[in-house]
Design a protein around this motif. Structure first.
Motif, PDB file in Angstrom:
ATOM      1  N   LYS A  74       0.156   9.739  -4.572  1.00  0.00           N
ATOM      2  CA  LYS A  74      -1.092  10.022  -3.838  1.00  0.00           C
ATOM      3  C   LYS A  74      -0.859  10.207  -2.344  1.00  0.00           C
ATOM      4  O   LYS A  74      -1.737  10.698  -1.640  1.00  0.00           O
ATOM      5  N   GLY A  75       0.291   9.765  -1.854  1.00  0.00           N
ATOM      6  CA  GLY A  75       0.601   9.951  -0.430  1.00  0.00           C
ATOM      7  C   GLY A  75       1.952  10.629  -0.316  1.00  0.00           C
ATOM      8  O   GLY A  75       2.814  10.422  -1.168  1.00  0.00           O
ATOM      9  N   LYS A  76       2.142  11.417   0.727  1.00  0.00           N
ATOM     10  CA  LYS A  76       3.429  12.123   0.893  1.00  0.00           C
ATOM     11  C   LYS A  76       4.439  11.177   1.548  1.00  0.00           C
ATOM     12  O   LYS A  76       4.823  11.347   2.704  1.00  0.00           O
ATOM     13  N   ILE A  77       4.844  10.169   0.807  1.00  0.00           N
ATOM     14  CA  ILE A  77       5.757   9.166   1.346  1.00  0.00           C
ATOM     15  C   ILE A  77       7.203   9.613   1.088  1.00  0.00           C
ATOM     16  O   ILE A  77       8.088   9.412   1.911  1.00  0.00           O
ATOM     17  N   TYR A 129       0.836  -1.208   0.000  1.00  0.00           N
ATOM     18  CA  TYR A 129       0.000   0.000   0.000  1.00  0.00           C
ATOM     19  C   TYR A 129       0.874   1.263   0.000  1.00  0.00           C
ATOM     20  O   TYR A 129       0.632   2.205  -0.756  1.00  0.00           O
ATOM     21  N   LYS A 130       1.930   1.236   0.829  1.00  0.00           N
ATOM     22  CA  LYS A 130       2.807   2.414   0.917  1.00  0.00           C
ATOM     23  C   LYS A 130       3.560   2.648  -0.391  1.00  0.00           C
ATOM     24  O   LYS A 130       3.766   3.790  -0.805  1.00  0.00           O
ATOM     25  N   LEU A 173       1.167   4.335  -2.713  1.00  0.00           N
ATOM     26  CA  LEU A 173       1.038   5.770  -2.401  1.00  0.00           C
ATOM     27  C   LEU A 173       2.255   6.535  -2.924  1.00  0.00           C
ATOM     28  O   LEU A 173       2.131   7.635  -3.472  1.00  0.00           O
TER      29      LEU A 173
END
Ligand code: NDP
Length: 325
Positions: free
Chosen positions: A50-53, A41-42, A45
């Motif tokens: 889509k995620g601030k990883i 999932y990470k 992202l």
């Protein structure tokens, strides 16, 4: 070497497989020829942006990998040795596993447990490793198969699938919460004895509901976790590891102060080495051979970015394995 490289242009993340000079690999004592990685999932992202990883670009994503040591300045590892890695910020702030080579700290590597190979290790991957940590958290909370039923949310995802397979093999009765009807046969095959629609858990909940679960593994967060908490037995334990439904938690203190419920957070990134080794040993021992066939979609490095998009669109069941070479 070939690597999935993430770059940023006008605030957007661009993902493409490129040829990258090995000299650009970050500092570390051990260089690994990566054979298998996965899409968690990470990773999804990070790859889709889509995620601030990821904060520093260019970055090679891939929070886990398995392969063989190519070069080592760490006496614990020798050339040709099979190793695996999950977590420690690899694929987030240190180049990761979606590349033909990775250079990392020796402390981050786990020698491949005897009986496991790189492919199987990455079918398990960070998701499966986290599922094992969640099961161990339930055990630490005193939950046994005799305590009652366990509920697993986000059931058809990587963590959820492995959690169901583990719990069922350990003799627990498992209820799976899934948002998709298409996954029911798959979930029963993994060992779920009951399947409940996600919609039953995503509405408003009262502070305390009918007591249903002795234990819970939650990958969703938000209202789903709030519903689960309200339905726990007296003395039940919830292992919470995910936020597939959101990072909020609209709950009350009632389950904790009136039902003695324990909410145990689970993090796989900084898990100490001894617990990692124990978790991998147990995964190898508990998971049935059928798990590795049932729960896997295999893609190439070129297909990894597209698989990341599909994962975030809830269009993937189980684990996504990336064959690097
Ligand atoms: P997946 O995408 O494989 O699985 C997530 C599952 O959650 C989906 O398959 C779906 O299952 C369900 N889901 C999707 N959207 C929603 C929604 N809006 N509300 C509720 N449920 C939803 O991801 P992983 O299994 O790899 O990871 C699951 C979660 O665990 C993620 O949040 C991830 O960040 C977290 N995680 C945390 C770790 C840690 O160290 N704490 C390590 C690994 C993962 P279904 O269709 O069956 O409902």
């Amino acid at each position: 070497m070939q690597a999935l490289l993430l770059e940023q242009s006008e605030g957007k993340t661009l993902a493409a497989v490129k040829t990258v000079a090995s000299e650009l690999l970050p500092a570390g004592e051990v260089t690994v020829d990566v054979e298998w990685s996965g899409i968690n999932y990470k990773d999804a992202l990070a790859i889709t942006g889509k995620g601030k990883i990821i904060r520093n670009f260019p970055m090679v994503p891939g929070i886990d990998f398995a392969g063989q040591v190519r070069h080592s300045e760490d006496p614990r590892f020798h050339v040709g040795q099979a190793v695996l890695l999950t977590g420690w910020g690899v694929g987030e702030n240190h180049w990761g596993g979606l590349a033909e080579q990775a250079r990392v700290k020796g402390d981050w590597l786990v020698p491949m447990p005897q009986g496991l190979d790189g492919r199987k290790a990455m079918i398990i991957g960070t998701a499966g490793f986290t599922a094992m940590l969640c099961v161990m958290a339930l055990e630490d909370g005193g939950v046994t198969p005799e305590s009652g039923e366990i509920v697993v949310t986000g059931a058809s995802g990587g963590v959820g699938s492995t959690a169901i397979a583990l719990l069922s093999a350990l003799g627990y009765r498992v209820a799976a919460v899934s948002g998709r009807e298409s996954t029911h046969e798959y979930l029963r095959g993994l060992g779920a004895s009951e399947i409940l629609p996600r919609s039953e858990f995503s509405g408003d909940t009262r502070p305390l509901e009918k007591q249903r679960w002795a234990g819970a593994i939650d990958t969703a967060g938000d209202r789903v976790l709030a519903s689960v908490l309200a339905q726990m037995h007296y003395n039940g334990t919830v292992a919470a590891c995910g936020l597939a439904g959101g990072f909020a938690l609209p709950t009350t203190v009632m389950p904790f102060i009136l039902r003695n419920v324990r909410l145990q957070g689970v993090d796989s990134v900084q898990t100490p080495a001894a617990r990692r080794i124990e978790a991998w040993k147990r995964l190898l021992k508990i998971l049935p051979e059928s798990f590795y066939q049932q729960a896997t979609t295999e893609v190439t490095l070129d297909q990894a970015a597209e698989a990341a998009t599909r994962l975030l669109n809830n269009a993937i069941t189980g684990r996504t394995l990336v064959k690097i070479r």
